[in-house]
Design a protein around this motif. Structure first.
Motif, short mmCIF file in Angstrom:
data_model
loop_
_atom_site.label_atom_id
_atom_site.label_comp_id
_atom_site.label_asym_id
_atom_site.label_seq_id
_atom_site.Cartn_x
_atom_site.Cartn_y
_atom_site.Cartn_z
N MET A 1 0.84 -1.19 0.00
CA MET A 1 0.00 0.00 0.00
C MET A 1 0.88 1.25 0.00
O MET A 1 1.80 1.38 0.79
CB MET A 1 -0.89 -0.01 1.24
N GLU A 2 0.59 2.16 -0.88
CA GLU A 2 1.34 3.41 -0.95
C GLU A 2 0.96 4.30 0.22
O GLU A 2 -0.22 4.45 0.56
CB GLU A 2 1.03 4.15 -2.25
N LYS A 3 2.00 4.90 0.81
CA LYS A 3 1.76 5.81 1.94
C LYS A 3 3.04 6.55 2.23
O LYS A 3 4.14 6.03 2.05
CB LYS A 3 1.35 5.00 3.17
N LEU A 4 2.90 7.79 2.71
CA LEU A 4 4.03 8.57 3.21
C LEU A 4 3.82 8.80 4.70
O LEU A 4 2.71 9.15 5.12
CB LEU A 4 4.13 9.92 2.50
N LEU A 5 4.87 8.60 5.47
CA LEU A 5 4.83 8.89 6.90
C LEU A 5 5.81 10.02 7.17
O LEU A 5 6.98 9.94 6.78
CB LEU A 5 5.20 7.65 7.71
N ALA A 6 5.33 11.05 7.84
CA ALA A 6 6.13 12.25 8.11
C ALA A 6 6.43 12.34 9.60
O ALA A 6 5.53 12.22 10.44
CB ALA A 6 5.38 13.49 7.66
N PHE A 7 7.70 12.54 9.92
CA PHE A 7 8.17 12.63 11.29
C PHE A 7 8.84 13.97 11.51
O PHE A 7 9.74 14.34 10.76
CB PHE A 7 9.18 11.51 11.59
N TYR A 8 8.42 14.69 12.54
CA TYR A 8 9.03 15.95 12.99
C TYR A 8 8.89 17.07 11.95
O TYR A 8 9.75 17.94 11.84
CB TYR A 8 10.50 15.73 13.37
N PHE A 9 7.83 17.07 11.18
CA PHE A 9 7.57 18.15 10.23
C PHE A 9 6.80 19.25 10.93
O PHE A 9 5.84 18.97 11.66
CB PHE A 9 6.74 17.64 9.05
N ASP A 10 7.19 20.50 10.72
CA ASP A 10 6.38 21.60 11.25
C ASP A 10 5.17 21.79 10.33
O ASP A 10 5.08 21.17 9.26
CB ASP A 10 7.21 22.88 11.40
N ASP A 11 4.24 22.62 10.73
CA ASP A 11 2.99 22.78 9.99
C ASP A 11 3.22 23.22 8.55
O ASP A 11 2.60 22.70 7.62
CB ASP A 11 2.07 23.79 10.68
N THR A 12 4.13 24.17 8.35
CA THR A 12 4.38 24.69 7.00
C THR A 12 4.93 23.61 6.08
O THR A 12 4.43 23.41 4.96
CB THR A 12 5.37 25.87 7.06
N GLU A 13 5.94 22.89 6.53
CA GLU A 13 6.53 21.84 5.70
C GLU A 13 5.56 20.69 5.50
O GLU A 13 5.51 20.09 4.42
CB GLU A 13 7.84 21.33 6.31
N TYR A 14 4.75 20.39 6.51
CA TYR A 14 3.79 19.30 6.36
C TYR A 14 2.72 19.66 5.33
O TYR A 14 2.30 18.81 4.55
CB TYR A 14 3.16 18.94 7.72
N ARG A 15 2.28 20.90 5.31
CA ARG A 15 1.32 21.33 4.30
C ARG A 15 1.90 21.18 2.90
O ARG A 15 1.23 20.71 1.98
CB ARG A 15 0.89 22.78 4.54
N LYS A 16 3.17 21.54 2.72
CA LYS A 16 3.83 21.37 1.42
C LYS A 16 3.91 19.90 1.04
O LYS A 16 3.67 19.52 -0.11
CB LYS A 16 5.23 21.98 1.43
N LEU A 17 4.26 19.06 2.02
CA LEU A 17 4.36 17.63 1.78
C LEU A 17 3.01 17.06 1.37
O LEU A 17 2.91 16.29 0.42
CB LEU A 17 4.89 16.92 3.04
N ARG A 18 1.97 17.44 2.08
CA ARG A 18 0.62 16.94 1.75
C ARG A 18 0.19 17.38 0.36
O ARG A 18 -0.44 16.62 -0.37
CB ARG A 18 -0.38 17.41 2.79
N ARG A 63 13.78 16.03 10.39
CA ARG A 63 12.58 15.68 9.62
C ARG A 63 12.87 14.44 8.79
O ARG A 63 13.86 14.39 8.05
CB ARG A 63 12.18 16.82 8.69
N LEU A 64 12.02 13.46 8.93
CA LEU A 64 12.17 12.19 8.24
C LEU A 64 10.91 11.91 7.44
O LEU A 64 9.80 12.06 7.96
CB LEU A 64 12.39 11.06 9.26
N LEU A 65 11.09 11.53 6.19
CA LEU A 65 9.98 11.09 5.36
C LEU A 65 10.19 9.62 5.05
O LEU A 65 11.21 9.24 4.47
CB LEU A 65 9.95 11.90 4.05
N LEU A 66 9.25 8.78 5.49
CA LEU A 66 9.30 7.35 5.21
C LEU A 66 8.34 7.07 4.07
O LEU A 66 7.14 7.35 4.16
CB LEU A 66 8.93 6.53 6.45
N ILE A 67 8.88 6.50 3.00
CA ILE A 67 8.13 6.23 1.79
C ILE A 67 7.79 4.74 1.78
O ILE A 67 8.68 3.90 1.84
CB ILE A 67 8.96 6.63 0.55
N CYS A 68 6.51 4.45 1.68
CA CYS A 68 6.04 3.06 1.78
C CYS A 68 5.31 2.64 0.51
O CYS A 68 4.36 3.30 0.09
CB CYS A 68 5.08 2.91 2.96
N GLY A 69 5.78 1.54 -0.10
CA GLY A 69 5.04 0.89 -1.16
C GLY A 69 5.01 1.55 -2.52
O GLY A 69 4.15 1.22 -3.33
#
Length: 124
Positions: A1-18, A63-69
């Motif tokens: 299953m495709e999924k991204l897990l974000a660790f220690y992202f602040d709100d601004t960076e998380y919005r960009k990631l999403r 900040r860690l981005l874990l990429i799954c699947g």
């Protein structure tokens, strides 16, 4: 299953990631520091182990981005989307059969050690 897990992202960076993830229809989820003692595979599956105590120690400020699947072409598209939206991250990792039973903390330690080894080789 495709999924991204974000660790220690602040709100601004998380919005960009999403935004980048949404453009490719990839689910993205922020992981709370209390879950850093869970295994990567349980977080990716969305099934936390209730027998694992919540983590309450210090959290590395990385900040860690874990990429799954993601298949290769989807991964390439994701990396391009991250660059386009200007997502800043310290580490990117892929969930693999080798690391799936690691905790978030162990993955961060391994990535830190790799970065230190790379830096010391660059200075030679």
């Amino acid at each position: 299953m495709e999924k991204l897990l974000a660790f220690y992202f602040d709100d601004t960076e998380y919005r960009k990631l999403r935004r980048a993830a949404r453009s490719l229809h990839i689910p993205c989820e922020a992981v709370d520091a209390a879950d850093y003692s869970q295994t990567l595979e349980s977080l990716a599956a969305g099934r936390k182990n209730p027998a694992v105590s919540p983590y309450n120690g210090g959290v590395p400020d990385k900040r860690l981005l874990l990429i799954c699947g993601l298949a290769d072409k989807r991964l390439d598209a994701l990396l391009a989307a991250l660059k386009k939206t200007g997502v800043q991250t310290d580490y990117k990792a892929i969930l693999t059969p080798s690391n799936r039973r690691w905790t978030v903390l162990r993955l961060l330690l391994e990535l830190g050690a790799e970065a230190a080894a790379y830096s010391s080789n660059q200075s030679l």
